[in-house]
Design a protein around this motif. Sequence first.
Motif, PDB file in Angstrom:
ATOM      1  N   LYS A 107       0.849  -1.179   0.000  1.00 20.58           N
ATOM      2  CA  LYS A 107       0.000   0.000   0.000  1.00 20.58           C
ATOM      3  C   LYS A 107       0.893   1.241   0.000  1.00 20.58           C
ATOM      4  N   LEU A 108       0.779   2.049  -1.033  1.00 23.17           N
ATOM      5  CA  LEU A 108       1.646   3.223  -1.183  1.00 23.17           C
ATOM      6  C   LEU A 108       1.289   4.341  -0.216  1.00 23.17           C
ATOM      7  N   THR A 109       0.010   4.571  -0.021  1.00 22.12           N
ATOM      8  CA  THR A 109      -0.425   5.691   0.793  1.00 22.12           C
ATOM      9  C   THR A 109      -1.774   5.372   1.416  1.00 22.12           C
ATOM     10  N   ASP A 110      -2.055   6.014   2.519  1.00 19.64           N
ATOM     11  CA  ASP A 110      -3.356   5.845   3.155  1.00 19.64           C
ATOM     12  C   ASP A 110      -4.406   6.754   2.527  1.00 19.64           C
ATOM     13  N   LYS A 111      -3.970   7.628   1.652  1.00 20.77           N
ATOM     14  CA  LYS A 111      -4.884   8.582   1.023  1.00 20.77           C
ATOM     15  C   LYS A 111      -5.377   8.055  -0.312  1.00 20.77           C
ATOM     16  N   MET A 112      -6.589   8.413  -0.654  1.00 18.74           N
ATOM     17  CA  MET A 112      -7.166   8.088  -1.959  1.00 18.74           C
ATOM     18  C   MET A 112      -6.861   9.243  -2.916  1.00 18.74           C
ATOM     19  N   VAL A 113      -6.587   8.910  -4.170  1.00 22.81           N
ATOM     20  CA  VAL A 113      -6.401   9.941  -5.179  1.00 22.81           C
ATOM     21  C   VAL A 113      -7.791  10.422  -5.584  1.00 22.81           C
ATOM     22  N   ASN A 114      -8.054  11.696  -5.377  1.00 23.58           N
ATOM     23  CA  ASN A 114      -9.358  12.261  -5.697  1.00 23.58           C
ATOM     24  C   ASN A 114      -9.519  12.620  -7.169  1.00 23.58           C
ATOM     25  N   LYS A 115      -8.400  12.978  -7.799  1.00 23.16           N
ATOM     26  CA  LYS A 115      -8.489  13.427  -9.188  1.00 23.16           C
ATOM     27  C   LYS A 115      -7.131  13.266  -9.866  1.00 23.16           C
ATOM     28  N   VAL A 116      -7.160  12.828 -11.111  1.00 26.24           N
ATOM     29  CA  VAL A 116      -5.965  12.784 -11.959  1.00 26.24           C
ATOM     30  C   VAL A 116      -6.284  13.587 -13.207  1.00 26.24           C
ATOM     31  N   VAL A 117      -5.427  14.552 -13.501  1.00 28.38           N
ATOM     32  CA  VAL A 117      -5.616  15.402 -14.677  1.00 28.38           C
ATOM     33  C   VAL A 117      -4.413  15.203 -15.596  1.00 28.38           C
ATOM     34  N   ILE A 118      -4.693  14.967 -16.866  1.00 25.78           N
ATOM     35  CA  ILE A 118      -3.630  14.867 -17.869  1.00 25.78           C
ATOM     36  C   ILE A 118      -3.719  16.125 -18.719  1.00 25.78           C
ATOM     37  N   ARG A 119      -2.603  16.870 -18.754  1.00 24.09           N
ATOM     38  CA  ARG A 119      -2.637  18.158 -19.449  1.00 24.09           C
ATOM     39  C   ARG A 119      -1.257  18.516 -19.970  1.00 24.09           C
ATOM     40  N   GLN A 120      -1.208  19.510 -20.833  1.00 23.56           N
ATOM     41  CA  GLN A 120       0.064  20.028 -21.315  1.00 23.56           C
ATOM     42  C   GLN A 120       0.783  20.722 -20.157  1.00 23.56           C
ATOM     43  N   HIS A 127       6.368   8.845  -8.043  1.00 20.67           N
ATOM     44  CA  HIS A 127       6.964  10.068  -7.495  1.00 20.67           C
ATOM     45  C   HIS A 127       5.873  10.962  -6.900  1.00 20.67           C
ATOM     46  N   GLU A 128       4.812  11.178  -7.669  1.00 20.92           N
ATOM     47  CA  GLU A 128       3.733  12.048  -7.183  1.00 20.92           C
ATOM     48  C   GLU A 128       2.992  11.410  -6.003  1.00 20.92           C
ATOM     49  N   LEU A 129       2.750  10.128  -6.056  1.00 24.06           N
ATOM     50  CA  LEU A 129       2.083   9.455  -4.930  1.00 24.06           C
ATOM     51  C   LEU A 129       2.940   9.490  -3.670  1.00 24.06           C
ATOM     52  N   THR A 130       4.253   9.432  -3.839  1.00 28.65           N
ATOM     53  CA  THR A 130       5.155   9.494  -2.681  1.00 28.65           C
ATOM     54  C   THR A 130       5.007  10.835  -1.966  1.00 28.65           C
ATOM     55  N   ARG A 155      15.705  12.587   2.294  1.00 28.85           N
ATOM     56  CA  ARG A 155      16.163  11.199   2.381  1.00 28.85           C
ATOM     57  C   ARG A 155      14.983  10.241   2.528  1.00 28.85           C
ATOM     58  N   HIS A 156      13.998  10.606   3.320  1.00 30.45           N
ATOM     59  CA  HIS A 156      12.832   9.750   3.541  1.00 30.45           C
ATOM     60  C   HIS A 156      12.034   9.558   2.252  1.00 30.45           C
ATOM     61  N   PHE A 157      11.916  10.623   1.481  1.00 30.06           N
ATOM     62  CA  PHE A 157      11.215  10.562   0.198  1.00 30.06           C
ATOM     63  C   PHE A 157      11.879   9.531  -0.714  1.00 30.06           C
ATOM     64  N   TYR A 158      13.190   9.635  -0.889  1.00 27.32           N
ATOM     65  CA  TYR A 158      13.888   8.745  -1.809  1.00 27.32           C
ATOM     66  C   TYR A 158      13.989   7.320  -1.270  1.00 27.32           C
ATOM     67  N   ASN A 159      14.059   7.155   0.038  1.00 27.30           N
ATOM     68  CA  ASN A 159      14.020   5.810   0.620  1.00 27.30           C
ATOM     69  C   ASN A 159      12.676   5.148   0.344  1.00 27.30           C
ATOM     70  N   TYR A 160      11.615   5.919   0.446  1.00 28.93           N
ATOM     71  CA  TYR A 160      10.273   5.423   0.169  1.00 28.93           C
ATOM     72  C   TYR A 160      10.138   5.040  -1.302  1.00 28.93           C
ATOM     73  N   TYR A 194       9.527   0.877  -3.121  1.00 27.99           N
ATOM     74  CA  TYR A 194       8.541   0.412  -4.090  1.00 27.99           C
ATOM     75  C   TYR A 194       9.093   0.279  -5.508  1.00 27.99           C
ATOM     76  N   MET A 195      10.177   0.992  -5.808  1.00 31.31           N
ATOM     77  CA  MET A 195      10.777   0.932  -7.141  1.00 31.31           C
ATOM     78  C   MET A 195      12.286   1.095  -6.968  1.00 31.31           C
ATOM     79  N   PRO A 196      12.977  -0.010  -6.636  1.00 36.13           N
ATOM     80  CA  PRO A 196      14.416   0.071  -6.337  1.00 36.13           C
ATOM     81  C   PRO A 196      15.257   0.701  -7.453  1.00 36.13           C
ATOM     82  N   ASN A 197      14.850   0.533  -8.690  1.00 40.29           N
ATOM     83  CA  ASN A 197      15.631   1.068  -9.820  1.00 40.29           C
ATOM     84  C   ASN A 197      14.996   2.333 -10.397  1.00 40.29           C
ATOM     85  N   TRP A 198      14.383   3.152  -9.554  1.00 41.85           N
ATOM     86  CA  TRP A 198      13.712   4.379 -10.017  1.00 41.85           C
ATOM     87  C   TRP A 198      14.665   5.329 -10.740  1.00 41.85           C
ATOM     88  N   LYS A 199      15.936   5.331 -10.360  1.00 41.96           N
ATOM     89  CA  LYS A 199      16.889   6.238 -11.016  1.00 41.96           C
ATOM     90  C   LYS A 199      17.040   5.895 -12.501  1.00 41.96           C
TER      91      LYS A 199
END
Length: 83
Positions: free
Chosen positions: A1-14, A49-52, A61-66, A70-75
């Motif tokens: 589970k990535l987060t305890d919060k629900m995503v309320n909205k996703v917007v795709i835009r320029q 990244h955005e969900l983190t 440091r906590h952000f990147y450890n998190y 979930y994605m060890p090879n994020w770099k």
Amino acid sequence: KLTDKMVNKVVIRQMKTRWGSCNPKKCYINLNLELIKKPLPAIEYVILHELTHFTHYNHDRHFYNYMSLYMPNWKDYKKLLEY
């Protein structure tokens, strides 16, 4: 589970300067329309990244450890956005 919060909205835009952005308090995510041209792992990286930010607001440091939990090879996936 990535987060305890629900995503309320996703917007795709320029977006001119970012691949994604978010508002952790309102629980929404913006994704750059140009992401559709990138490989799937790069898109997954941006979404993670955005969900983190829902849990860790700053790029500390906590952000990147998190991220690494979930994605060890994020770099490697981040590099896919640089070409």
